[in-house]
Design a protein around this motif. Structure first.
Motif, PDB file in Angstrom:
ATOM      1  N   ASN A   1       0.816  -1.185  -0.028  1.00 49.58           N
ATOM      2  CA  ASN A   1       0.016   0.061  -0.082  1.00 49.58           C
ATOM      3  C   ASN A   1       0.735   1.374  -0.039  1.00 49.58           C
ATOM      4  OD1 ASN A   1      -2.267  -1.740   0.059  1.00 49.58           O
ATOM      5  ND2 ASN A   1      -2.598  -1.261   2.306  1.00 49.58           N
ATOM      6  N   LEU A   2       1.821   1.368   0.606  1.00 49.60           N
ATOM      7  CA  LEU A   2       2.832   2.313   0.950  1.00 49.60           C
ATOM      8  C   LEU A   2       3.423   2.539  -0.542  1.00 49.60           C
ATOM      9  CD1 LEU A   2       4.469   1.786   4.327  1.00 49.60           C
ATOM     10  CD2 LEU A   2       2.715   3.642   3.569  1.00 49.60           C
TER      11      LEU A   2
ATOM     12  N   SER B   1       5.333   5.646  -4.241  1.00 49.27           N
ATOM     13  CA  SER B   1       6.470   5.529  -5.136  1.00 49.27           C
ATOM     14  C   SER B   1       6.598   6.377  -5.943  1.00 49.27           C
ATOM     15  CB  SER B   1       6.279   4.087  -5.836  1.00 49.27           C
ATOM     16  OG  SER B   1       5.328   3.941  -6.365  1.00 49.27           O
ATOM     17  N   ALA B   2       5.375   6.826  -6.806  1.00 45.42           N
ATOM     18  CA  ALA B   2       5.433   7.840  -7.757  1.00 45.42           C
ATOM     19  C   ALA B   2       5.983   9.420  -7.218  1.00 45.42           C
ATOM     20  CB  ALA B   2       4.035   8.210  -8.454  1.00 45.42           C
ATOM     21  N   PRO B   3       5.253   9.883  -5.972  1.00 45.14           N
ATOM     22  CA  PRO B   3       5.741  11.064  -5.699  1.00 45.14           C
ATOM     23  C   PRO B   3       7.175  10.937  -4.979  1.00 45.14           C
ATOM     24  CG  PRO B   3       3.708  10.518  -4.567  1.00 45.14           C
ATOM     25  CD  PRO B   3       4.061   9.328  -5.761  1.00 45.14           C
ATOM     26  N   LEU B   4       7.710   9.950  -4.514  1.00 46.85           N
ATOM     27  CA  LEU B   4       9.036   9.809  -3.880  1.00 46.85           C
ATOM     28  C   LEU B   4       9.809   9.789  -5.086  1.00 46.85           C
ATOM     29  CD1 LEU B   4       8.776   7.283  -1.011  1.00 46.85           C
ATOM     30  CD2 LEU B   4       9.647   9.616  -0.956  1.00 46.85           C
ATOM     31  N   ARG B   5       9.650   9.103  -6.264  1.00 41.68           N
ATOM     32  CA  ARG B   5      10.446   9.224  -7.369  1.00 41.68           C
ATOM     33  C   ARG B   5      10.769  10.636  -7.875  1.00 41.68           C
ATOM     34  NH1 ARG B   5       8.102   5.620 -10.074  1.00 41.68           N
ATOM     35  NH2 ARG B   5       9.325   3.923  -9.585  1.00 41.68           N
ATOM     36  N   GLY B   6       9.674  11.550  -7.996  1.00 41.19           N
ATOM     37  CA  GLY B   6       9.816  12.836  -8.307  1.00 41.19           C
ATOM     38  C   GLY B   6      10.732  13.702  -7.523  1.00 41.19           C
TER      39      GLY B   6
END
Length: 189
Positions: free
Chosen positions: A7-8, A13-18
């Motif tokens: 779930n995390l 994952s997408a916002p952290l990648r950015g």
């Protein structure tokens, strides 16, 4: 409700990648750091005491992992993209970076402008300018201890005003990770 790692991953994952991509130049490093962040999250999930602070906790892990990356490979330091504007030092999560930073920076600017002249000058020249406290003392014709005193008192006044207006959450190092207005009619925000 405890979240699981899947779930995390889906949520962050997408916002952290950015977030990582803004601070790391090589795409391969971005992916490696993202994976390392989630390994650390998975390994440390039991240490999270307050579920409502999970976002700040995750972004703290990400920031520390980026710093660790540059410590391991000092040759890459020239590509490190860190904010240099004091307003951006208050960064939270990427999708809120600009609006949140602009909000709190606008509050602080108004608060600084309302400080008594000698403290306003000390804060503007040292915190927002390029002067050290020793240089401030020389510029104003006061002792180093006098300059330090002005800066400390100015900071204390700002902190008192900010905490009267907002509830501020900091990490272990004193960095602002979240804030909420206490009063929607606050004259500063």
């Amino acid at each position: 409700m405890r979240r699981n790692i899947q779930n995390l991953w889906e949520e962050f994952s997408a916002p952290l990648r950015g977030f990582i991509r803004k601070r790391v130049a090589k795409e391969q490093d971005v992916e490696d750091i993202l994976q390392e962040v989630f390994l650390k999250i998975h390994a440390s999930m039991g240490s999270l005491r307050e579920e409502e602070k999970i976002q700040a906790w995750i972004y703290g892990i990400a920031r520390n992992t980026i710093i660790d990356h540059y410590r391991k490979d000092p040759g890459n330091r020239e590509v490190l993209v860190l904010p240099t504007d004091p307003e951006l030092e208050l960064a939270r999560e990427p999708e809120e970076d600009l609006s949140t930073n602009k909000e709190i920076a606008a509050c602080l600017k108004v608060m600084v402008e309302e400080l008594p002249e000698k403290y306003r000058q000390a804060i503007l020249l040292t915190e927002f300018g390029d002067l050290t406290q020793a240089e401030l003392g020389r510029k104003l014709g006061i002792s180093l201890s006098g300059a330090k005193s002005r800066v400390q008192r100015g900071r204390k006044m700002l902190k008192t005003t900010l905490l009267a207006c907002c509830q501020v959450e900091t990490d272990g190092k004193g960095n602002v990770v979240d804030y909420r207005h206490k009063d929607k009619n606050c004259k500063y925000c």
